[in-house]
Scaffold this active site. Structure first.
Site, PDB file in Angstrom:
ATOM      1  N   ASP A   4       6.984  12.536  -5.419  1.00  0.00           N
ATOM      2  CA  ASP A   4       8.047  13.491  -5.108  1.00  0.00           C
ATOM      3  C   ASP A   4       9.310  13.179  -5.894  1.00  0.00           C
ATOM      4  O   ASP A   4       9.424  12.128  -6.535  1.00  0.00           O
ATOM      5  CB  ASP A   4       8.366  13.448  -3.613  1.00  0.00           C
ATOM      6  CG  ASP A   4       7.255  14.022  -2.751  1.00  0.00           C
ATOM      7  OD1 ASP A   4       6.467  14.846  -3.258  1.00  0.00           O
ATOM      8  OD2 ASP A   4       7.175  13.643  -1.563  1.00  0.00           O
ATOM      9  N   TYR A  50       1.578   1.453  -2.895  1.00  0.00           N
ATOM     10  CA  TYR A  50       3.008   1.715  -3.008  1.00  0.00           C
ATOM     11  C   TYR A  50       3.800   0.537  -2.444  1.00  0.00           C
ATOM     12  O   TYR A  50       3.300  -0.235  -1.616  1.00  0.00           O
ATOM     13  CB  TYR A  50       3.403   2.960  -2.200  1.00  0.00           C
ATOM     14  CG  TYR A  50       3.058   4.278  -2.849  1.00  0.00           C
ATOM     15  CD1 TYR A  50       4.006   4.987  -3.583  1.00  0.00           C
ATOM     16  CD2 TYR A  50       1.795   4.840  -2.708  1.00  0.00           C
ATOM     17  CE1 TYR A  50       3.708   6.210  -4.163  1.00  0.00           C
ATOM     18  CE2 TYR A  50       1.476   6.064  -3.282  1.00  0.00           C
ATOM     19  CZ  TYR A  50       2.444   6.750  -4.009  1.00  0.00           C
ATOM     20  OH  TYR A  50       2.131   7.955  -4.585  1.00  0.00           O
TER      21      TYR A  50
END
EC number: 5.4.99.12
Length: 285
Positions: free
Chosen positions: A64, A125
């Protein structure tokens, strides 16, 4: 669904990284917004002298706006003559053409069956946050979240244990029409370094939209004492969005690494990952 490379083309794997601060995410968008995909495709078009032809990238994880990547992977299918002519100098030419906040580190012909998105078996992540009363080091301000309450990392790790495994993460995802929210969370752990930065490591076979940032939001609520360590698992079991679960800001999040199986298993993984998932005993998602 077949993913065979079209005759006369070569599938090329790209390993890349970027600082997401000034990007409107990975994927190309209407309206001229700056994206990572757009920048790399523009650079490829220029350095291969392809005129008006754009060679489209497929990526392992569509990050994003504001999210960074250190270990992103993508692939592109190039005509064989283009690859033969340019591959030896392509990396250096891209370095000269790309903006400084995105780098391609490796370009190589992909093995048979490789798909950057569907062949992946996990994505890892890291989310970085600090509870330092003085705030964030100015040199790290675009990569570390400041949380202005003291955080109990042990309580956060206890809460994280209740989220591991295969579940429907609908309570922690922004739903997308026709997409499943079933995922296998393989690792969720937090460690506080000597510099006061708490790094959350989050690894799963795949992630649905806003999943990592929602999980971190829930754990922060535990860490600062607003909820008990059993609360995130209760939210997960309820299966609906809880207004108390905040989607934390994107700048603390970095895609660190993407994992793939051995070459001979790529095609099978590619096919498996395209199947719509269900939980055991449910018959539906």
């Amino acid at each position: 669904m077949s993913d065979e490379v079209q005759a006369g083309f070569v599938r090329v794997r790209l390993d890349l990284s970027y600082d997401g601060t000034e990007f409107s995410g990975w994927a190309k968008q209407a309206g001229g917004r700056r994206t990572v995909q757009g920048e790399i495709e523009d650079a490829l078009r220029t350095v291969t002298r392809s005129g008006g032809v754009t060679y489209e990238l497929t990526v392992a994880g569509r990050t994003d706006a504001g999210v960074h990547a250190r270990g992103q992977v993508a692939h592109v299918d190039l005509p064989e003559p283009v690859w033969r002519e340019h591959h030896e100098k392509l990396l250096k030419r891209l370095a000269g053409r790309l903006p400084k906040d995105v780098r391609v580190w490796a370009l190589r012909e992909a093995p048979s069956g490789f798909n950057a998105r569907f062949s992946a078996v996990w994505r890892r992540y890291a989310y970085r946050v600090t509870d330092n009363p003085g705030g964030v080091d100015p040199l790290l301000r675009n990569h570390v979240l400041w949380h202005d309450w003291p955080l109990d990392v042990d309580a956060m790790n206890e809460a994280a244990q209740g989220l591991l495994g295969e579940h429907d993460f609908a309570a922690y995802c922004k739903r997308r029409e026709g997409a499943t929210t079933i995922r296998t969370l393989q690792q969720l752990s937090l460690d506080k370094g000597a510099d006061g930065i708490i790094t959350a490591t989050v690894r799963a076979d795949a992630f649905c939209h806003n999943m990592v940032r929602s999980l971190i939001g829930a754990l922060l609520f535990v860490g600062d004492g607003h909820r008990g360590a059993d609360w995130p698992a209760k939210v997960l079991a309820a299966g609906v969005r809880d207004s108390a679960v905040h989607v934390v800001r994107p700048h603390g999040l970095t895609l660190e690494e993407v994992g793939y199986p051995a070459d001979e298993l790529l095609a099978a993984r590619n096919k498996e990952a395209r199947n719509k998932r269900t939980l055991p005993g449910t018959g539906c998602c």
